[in-house]
Design an enzyme around this catalytic site. Structure first.
Site, mmCIF file in Angstrom:
data_model
loop_
_atom_site.group_PDB
_atom_site.id
_atom_site.type_symbol
_atom_site.label_atom_id
_atom_site.label_comp_id
_atom_site.label_asym_id
_atom_site.label_seq_id
_atom_site.Cartn_x
_atom_site.Cartn_y
_atom_site.Cartn_z
ATOM 1 N N SER A 259 46.955 17.545 107.624
ATOM 2 C CA SER A 259 47.001 16.650 106.477
ATOM 3 C C SER A 259 47.896 15.437 106.754
ATOM 4 O O SER A 259 47.757 14.791 107.782
ATOM 5 C CB SER A 259 47.447 17.444 105.241
ATOM 6 O OG SER A 259 47.162 16.744 104.056
ATOM 7 N N ASP B 272 40.867 19.338 103.953
ATOM 8 C CA ASP B 272 42.273 19.352 104.341
ATOM 9 C C ASP B 272 42.629 20.602 105.158
ATOM 10 O O ASP B 272 42.389 21.731 104.730
ATOM 11 C CB ASP B 272 43.123 19.315 103.063
ATOM 12 C CG ASP B 272 44.578 19.000 103.331
ATOM 13 O OD1 ASP B 272 45.146 19.572 104.271
ATOM 14 O OD2 ASP B 272 45.157 18.181 102.589
#
Length: 578
Positions: free
Chosen positions: A331, A445
């Protein structure tokens, strides 16, 4: 006994006493053990024993390198690991009284001591400590799911581009590895018609051997290429090497890597290799650390706007003299890590990420929530502007990012191909940003599965790992007690009240929910780090982009307290790193 034999026996006793396996034996026991052992030579490529053979002896490697592999019923061969000087092999079969579990072959000319079964049984009967040491070694090997490989000591440098300075590179590499070129470098003329003892003595003196233009006695092959030139397969006259011998492509760069050139080189080579960009002495030292098992890998976690603290963490690590050799993240950690891998200065990182996250809100492109709350166009544009069209392979430092593959239900590791789409995938917060659809896969993610991908770093380096977790201390809290939302008119009234009741936003809930699933995984990963940093970031929420500068400073000040400043520069042997 002749003087030469006395000297050889004395040398053997000294070597045995230095081995952890026999360190607790007294002089009389060592002498008895030496009498029971048989010295032997094994040429490179020769087999020591075959899988399924009777376990009739223990072997101790004095010089060279052995490779263990397991042969499956379909004929395929799977590497188990390598054995280096001072290690034993064959102990598992003797301890369990079972046939050989693997095939063992000499990677290069080797010298061994053979202890037949009767001598082995006498040893373990009289010296339980030696048996305990061997049992521990056997158990570690049996429990390890990955091949156990020692750092190489003998390297070969082979040219794959015309005109590259092989000898000059080998000389600089020797110095970076801590060896004197006069003793470490061996070309075809020096190594001709030499026996294993000559190489053994030379390696003992210099600690490393580097073969220039030859590879027969090497543990690791470096393919030296001109990074500014296009690959030409006509120059790939490469001899076959064992699957246990690691191969690396070294791209000598006159300046910054040319976008797309590394990918072309990797595609042109007939085998899969790791690759390195060498622009200057610092890059060469990084290669040397990687080859010798002393590399430091940096892993950065996800955590939304709290991830800006990573910028301050990196600044403090650099000032403390901790050289970063490999970077990975999830991320926002991957987004910041890409700047580290691009070898950006602190000032360049601050300026680039300020433009991306502070000057403009990357999550301000609202859309109809068919797939997500935001359209994702703004994030894509900002990432593309910051990193351009470069590939991951073009980054001066090796790098990977992780995303969650919802199609396969597994972690997806991005270490090849265009950089910015990989970063877009790793920060695709489920429900907030649309997934990345790539090659029939749905990617979101990476923090959903592993918010601190230390395991992936461990698979790539054998050195130390420094990890920074900015998500572990975060708590999504509220003082509200309710099981359903109140009517809309009351929520509007509460919003405009002087002391409005705080509810977490939908984006906060979705972002935090994506991180919770990996909490247990992160807890386990923390134990694999030499240095775990968990900056305290009061008041920096997951979506507080305006806390950019404050988060950087908090990360910097926290890390300085953990590792010290420039005056307390760390080496690789300091307690802070293990």
């Amino acid at each position: 006994m002749r003087q030469q034999e006395i000297s050889a026996r004395r040398d053997l006793l000294t070597r045995l006493a230095a081995l952890p396996l026999f360190a607790r034996l007294d002089a009389a026991s060592l002498s008895e053990l030496a009498s029971a052992m048989v010295w032997m030579q094994l040429p490179g490529g020769e087999r020591l024993f075959e899988q399924g053979d009777e376990s009739d002896a223990l072997y101790v490697l004095l010089y060279g390198r052995l490779a263990a592999s397991r042969v499956h019923d379909d004929g395929t061969t799977h590497p188990v690991g390598t054995v280096g000087p001072g290690e034993c092999v064959g102990e598992m079969g003797l301890l369990g009284d079972i046939p050989r579990s693997a095939r063992v072959t000499a990677l290069r000319d080797s010298e061994l001591l053979r202890l037949p079964r009767p001598g082995f049984e006498r040893l373990i009967a009289r010296h339980p400590a030696a048996m305990l040491a061997m049992t521990r070694v056997a158990l570690r090997r049996a429990q390890s799911g990955d091949p156990v490989t020692m750092a190489p000591h003998c390297f070969a440098v082979l040219p794959v581009s015309p005109g590259v300075d092989v000898h000059g590179f080998a000389t600089r590499l020797a110095r970076a590895l801590g060896a004197e070129p006069e003793g470490a470098l061996i070309d075809a003329l020096h190594g001709r018609d030499r026996d294993a003892g000559w190489f053994s003595a030379r390696e003992s003196r210099s600690g490393r051997l580097i073969y220039v233009g030859d590879h027969d006695q090497s543990d690791c092959v470096l393919l030296l290429a001109d990074g500014a030139a296009a690959p030409d397969p006509a120059h790939f006259d490469l001899p076959p090497v064992s699957l246990h011998v690691t191969q690396h492509l070294v791209l000598a760069q006159p300046g910054e890597p040319i976008p797309g050139r590394a990918r072309a080189w990797l595609a042109a080579l007939p085998m899969a290799v790791a690759h390195h960009h060498v622009r200057d002495a610092a890059d060469l030292e990084r290669v040397a650390r990687r080859l010798s098992g002393k590399a430091i890998g940096l892993v950065l976690s996800g955590g939304g706007a709290r991830g800006f603290a990573h910028i301050g963490v990196v600044r403090a690590l650099r000032e403390a003299g901790i050289h970063i050799d490999y970077v990975g993240g999830a991320s926002i950690g991957a987004v910041i890590g890409a700047g580290v891998a691009a070898d950006w200065s602190h000032e360049q990182m601050v300026e680039t990420y300020r433009q991306c996250f502070y000057d403009t809100n990357p999550l301000s492109d609202w859309t109809f929530p068919f797939v997500s709350l935001r359209g994702g166009r703004k994030v894509s544009q900002l990432l593309r502007k910051a990193f351009g069209e470069r590939d991951i392979e073009d980054l001066p430092l090796p790098f990977f990012a992780v995303s969650a593959n919802l199609t396969a239900g597994a972690l997806n590791v991005h270490e090849r191909g265009p950089l910015w789409p990989a970063l877009r995938a790793t920060c695709a917060i489920p429900g907030v940003l649309p997934p990345v659809f790539q090659d029939g896969q749905v990617l979101v993610d990476g923090g959903v599965i592993d918010n601190l991908p230390v395991d992936e770093m461990r698979r790539r380096i054998s050195g130390e790992i420094v990890a920074c977790d900015v998500g572990g201390n975060y708590r999504l809290e509220t003082v509200i007690e309710e099981t359903e939302l109140p009517p809309l008119w009351r929520m509007v009234a509460e919003w405009y009240a002087p002391l409005r009741r705080r509810r977490p936003s939908l984006a906060q809930i979705l972002l935090r929910a994506g991180m919770v699933n990996s909490a247990a995984t992160v807890s386990r990963r923390r134990k694999q780090t030499a240095l775990l940093l968990k900056p305290t970031l009061p008041g920096v929420d997951l979506l507080e982009w305006r806390e950019f500068h404050r988060a950087i400073d908090l990360g910097y000040q926290y890390t300085l307290r953990q590792v010290g400043g420039p005056k307390d520069a760390l080496s690789y042997e300091t307690p802070v790193l293990g």
